[in-house]
Design an enzyme around this catalytic site. Structure first.
Site, PDB file in Angstrom:
ATOM      1  N   GLU A 205      -2.751  26.464  27.227  1.00 52.61           N
ATOM      2  CA  GLU A 205      -3.483  25.528  26.380  1.00 52.61           C
ATOM      3  C   GLU A 205      -4.522  24.717  27.151  1.00 52.61           C
ATOM      4  OE1 GLU A 205      -0.583  23.338  24.146  1.00 52.61           O
ATOM      5  OE2 GLU A 205       0.104  25.134  23.097  1.00 52.61           O
ATOM      6  N   LYS A 337       1.917  23.185  11.477  1.00 53.29           N
ATOM      7  CA  LYS A 337       1.369  24.445  11.973  1.00 53.29           C
ATOM      8  C   LYS A 337       1.311  25.426  10.807  1.00 53.29           C
ATOM      9  CE  LYS A 337       3.160  24.078  16.730  1.00 53.29           C
ATOM     10  NZ  LYS A 337       4.205  24.584  17.666  1.00 53.29           N
TER      11      LYS A 337
END
Length: 432
Positions: A205, A337
């Site tokens: 990330e 999400k």
């Protein structure tokens, strides 16, 4: 009404070089929507099923050609002719076609691709930016960017037990000012780590992923970087953690293998309490494993008035699991999400249920991402006040931050930065 004329899926690659699904949907008025599906590394067991081919000779078993086939051969014939703008009807049609509780026949990655593509086509048909299409004129709050500047856990070959060390720049007047502060701390942290002779390679990330002797070492370096960049820890920039504790929980022993030893849940609770007394931590995600409802309720009852406890693997953006969490007092914040639940409609339902019951919501990327910026528009549309989409590095992460800059500019004087108010449970730093 925008009638669906064609739906086509193909296999593409995500930010980790793994296959994922792309769906192109066209409507009769000339609008086109693109649905790009993300993928997680540390996933909750209760998440909707991500369909992979399993053929080890092709992409090491991670191909998604069967999900693509499901779109092209099963979903497309069913939804062609439907109104793309009737999102709920479209999503419910696909859920019914799948016929399983977890989208375990067609695959959530197949269904979500179509759901997202329809959303984008509908917004284009209405000649509206996505945040306006979803949220109407009420969507105006720019979220605090929770920036994952140090990676551990499953995102970085377990360089530390804790998976994500994030900075939360809430003490600013605008999103653009907050983003600047976060970026400056990120670059300063690189210099801090280099001076200590530590590796500054990046995790999935975009955060730095050096091997650490302890989890606290990472926090100390971040504190040093905040100060060295010219900002005040706590006052202007807080720290948020994603522990991702299910990743080091042993079901057989019922213990957490943490910092080199097997730990009981009580030890972990004490560890977190000591941590928030020592550092300006405003948010902890997944402090306990995904079925530890009683432990979640205990930490929320004891410390939930001081910070937010975010349910990711626990709640998996699932309205039913969220309802259980609300009933038990387990967690006080929802991680959002889209691919955990698999449709736009169910995602929006989860956010609304969370808001109605006093939970905060943090809209989130996945570790396997694409250039898609849906989560940026979604955070503004629903005024969630929080987003997490990695470090200010790697194109697929930067795309989300840049999209928020665009939205802030488009909103002009009506734009409002969520700032400290995004963290409803946190009072002590602003009061000092």
């Amino acid at each position: 009404m925008a009638v669906i004329e064609s739906v086509y899926a193909r296999q593409i690659l995500d930010s980790r070089g793994n296959p994922t699904v792309e769906v192109v949907l066209d409507t009769d008025d000339g609008a086109q929507g693109l649905g790009l599906v993300p993928s997680g590394a540390s996933t909750g067991e209760a998440e909707a099923w991500e369909r992979r081919d399993g053929d080890k000779s092709v992409y090491q078993g991670k191909g998604v050609l069967n999900a693509v086939k499901a779109v092209n051969e099963e979903i497309a014939p069913k939804v062609i002719g439907m109104d793309a703008s009737d999102q709920r009807a479209l999503d419910e049609t696909m859920i019914e076609l799948d016929g399983t509780p977890n989208k375990g026949r067609l695959g959530a990655n197949a269904i979500l691709g179509v759901s997202l593509a329809a959303l984008y086509a509908s917004a284009e048909s209405a000649d509206q930016p996505l945040y306006r299409y979803i949220g109407g004129t009420n969507g105006h709050i720019l979220p605090v960017p929770n920036m994952n500047i140090m990676n551990g856990g499953a995102h970085a070959d377990f360089a530390t037990d804790i998976q994500e060390y994030m900075i939360s720049p809430y003490g600013f007047n605008t999103y653009s000012e907050a983003l600047q502060a976060g970026v400056e701390v990120y670059h300063t942290l690189k210099n801090v780590l280099k001076k200590q002779g530590l590796n500054t390679g990046l995790g999935d990330e975009g955060g730095f992923a050096p091997k650490m002797k302890s989890n606290k070492d990472s926090l100390n370096y971040i504190m040093d970087a905040i100060s060295a960049a010219g900002y005040e820890p706590g006052k202007q920039i807080g720290i948020s953690l994603d522990v991702a504790s299910s990743e080091f929980y042993n079901k057989e022993t019922g213990k957490y293998h943490f910092e080199g030893d097997d730990r009981e849940a009580g030890y972990m609770l004490d560890f977190y309490e000591n941590l928030i007394n020592e550092y300006p931590i405003v948010s902890i995600e997944d402090p306990f494993q995904e079925e530890g409802w009683d432990d979640w309720a205990a930490i929320t009852a004891k410390l939930g008035d001081r910070l937010q406890f975010v349910g990711d693997d626990l709640l998996v953006t699932n309205p039913a699991r969220l309802a259980k969490g609300i009933k038990l007092g387990a967690a006080n914040s929802l991680l959002v999400k889209l691919n955990q639940i698999g449709t736009v409609t169910e995602t929006l339902d989860a956010i609304e249920l969370a808001t109605k019951n006093g939970f905060t919501s943090m809209v989130s990327h996945r570790s396997g991402e694409t250039p898609d910026t849906t989560i940026s528009d979604l955070a503004v549309a629903k005024n969630t006040g929080q987003i997490k989409t990695g470090a200010p590095a790697r194109g697929e992460r930067i795309a989300k931050y840049n999209r928020l800059l665009e939205i802030e500019e488009e909103l002009g004087s009506t734009a409002q930065y969520a700032g400290y108010s995004a963290f409803k449970a946190c009072k002590k730093y602003i009061a000092e």
